[in-house]
Design an enzyme around this catalytic site. Sequence first.
Site, mmCIF file in Angstrom:
data_model
loop_
_atom_site.group_PDB
_atom_site.id
_atom_site.type_symbol
_atom_site.label_atom_id
_atom_site.label_comp_id
_atom_site.label_asym_id
_atom_site.label_seq_id
_atom_site.Cartn_x
_atom_site.Cartn_y
_atom_site.Cartn_z
ATOM 1 N N GLU A 14 0.827 -1.207 0.000
ATOM 2 C CA GLU A 14 0.000 0.000 0.000
ATOM 3 C C GLU A 14 0.865 1.262 0.000
ATOM 4 O O GLU A 14 0.396 2.341 -0.361
ATOM 5 C CB GLU A 14 -0.922 0.005 1.224
ATOM 6 C CG GLU A 14 -2.004 -1.058 1.164
ATOM 7 C CD GLU A 14 -2.720 -1.244 2.502
ATOM 8 O OE1 GLU A 14 -3.890 -1.634 2.471
ATOM 9 O OE2 GLU A 14 -2.115 -1.028 3.561
ATOM 10 N N ASP A 217 -12.570 -5.561 -1.458
ATOM 11 C CA ASP A 217 -13.397 -6.766 -1.351
ATOM 12 C C ASP A 217 -14.725 -6.383 -0.728
ATOM 13 O O ASP A 217 -14.924 -5.244 -0.330
ATOM 14 C CB ASP A 217 -12.668 -7.815 -0.483
ATOM 15 C CG ASP A 217 -12.388 -7.275 0.909
ATOM 16 O OD1 ASP A 217 -13.245 -7.428 1.782
ATOM 17 O OD2 ASP A 217 -11.307 -6.666 1.121
HETATM 18 N N1 ADE Z 1 -9.195 -4.648 4.767
HETATM 19 C C1 ADE Z 1 -9.536 -4.940 3.496
HETATM 20 N N2 ADE Z 1 -10.547 -5.806 3.446
HETATM 21 C C2 ADE Z 1 -10.886 -6.072 4.732
HETATM 22 C C3 ADE Z 1 -11.848 -6.907 5.341
HETATM 23 N N3 ADE Z 1 -12.672 -7.646 4.608
HETATM 24 N N4 ADE Z 1 -11.885 -6.957 6.697
HETATM 25 C C4 ADE Z 1 -11.035 -6.224 7.434
HETATM 26 N N5 ADE Z 1 -10.104 -5.427 6.915
HETATM 27 C C5 ADE Z 1 -10.025 -5.338 5.570
#
Ligand code: ADE
Length: 253
Positions: A14, A217
């Site tokens: 990142e 996600d």
């Molecule tokens: N960072 C990126 N995706 C995440 C998720 N699903 N849960 C916690 N932190 C995250």
Amino acid sequence: MGLRFALVAALEEELRTLLAALQSPVTEHHAGRAFHRGRLDGHEVVLVRSGIGKVAAATTALLLADRYGVDALVFTGVAGALQPAASIGDVVVARELLQHDMDASPLFPRHEVPLTGRSHFPTDADLSDALARAARDALEAERIGLDSSFAALGIDRPRVHEGLVVSGDRFVATSLERTALRTELPDALAVEMEGAAVAQVCLDCDLPFAVLRTLSDCADDSAHVDFGRFVAEVAGPLGAAIVRTWLRRVEPA
Ligand code: ADE
């Protein structure tokens, strides 16, 4: 002397694009972290990878406030989408943050950080305004550069959202957990693992801060699919483009 900005991310991928652009870098180590001082787009900056989770983020934020005396902190990285209208590839600028796993009930209300009287921690309004503007402009401009990566991951037209981001020491990766979070916190736009901890430290230290996340996600059963690739190919470069668009617009003090 101008303002000094801290630019922080949990993961190496990142931060990589920003690190590559850092001029006259000097690296120092404190508490197991590498702090990279240097210049970026006309400003003095400190770049650091915090590590994952609330404790790692809080330790890093306190060092930046106390040891480096930075004037503002921007946390960047990825998050899981919690709203149907928020899609992978969209950008979220936090307006407030909450620890979804904080629970000292029945002594204190659910989510309230004991003895602070708060569950919701606001980000700096001006800094968040400026980052949201930069995000919208960078998304227009960067679409060209990132088009093939977006297309390969099925991302159409990324948008910018602003609102509540929730943090906890858990990677949310089941539909069951996602539904539980949405039921408990229907306004939450996104979930990640650091922002609310940074918020608590920055408020204690009177340090203006903002949190900028690219949605990697949907915090469900497929949350891990393509995660690494997304962070390296899309979220890193896009986060860096937004931060640099913002930095270029900040008047040197
Ligand atoms: N960072 C990126 N995706 C995440 C998720 N699903 N849960 C916690 N932190 C995250």
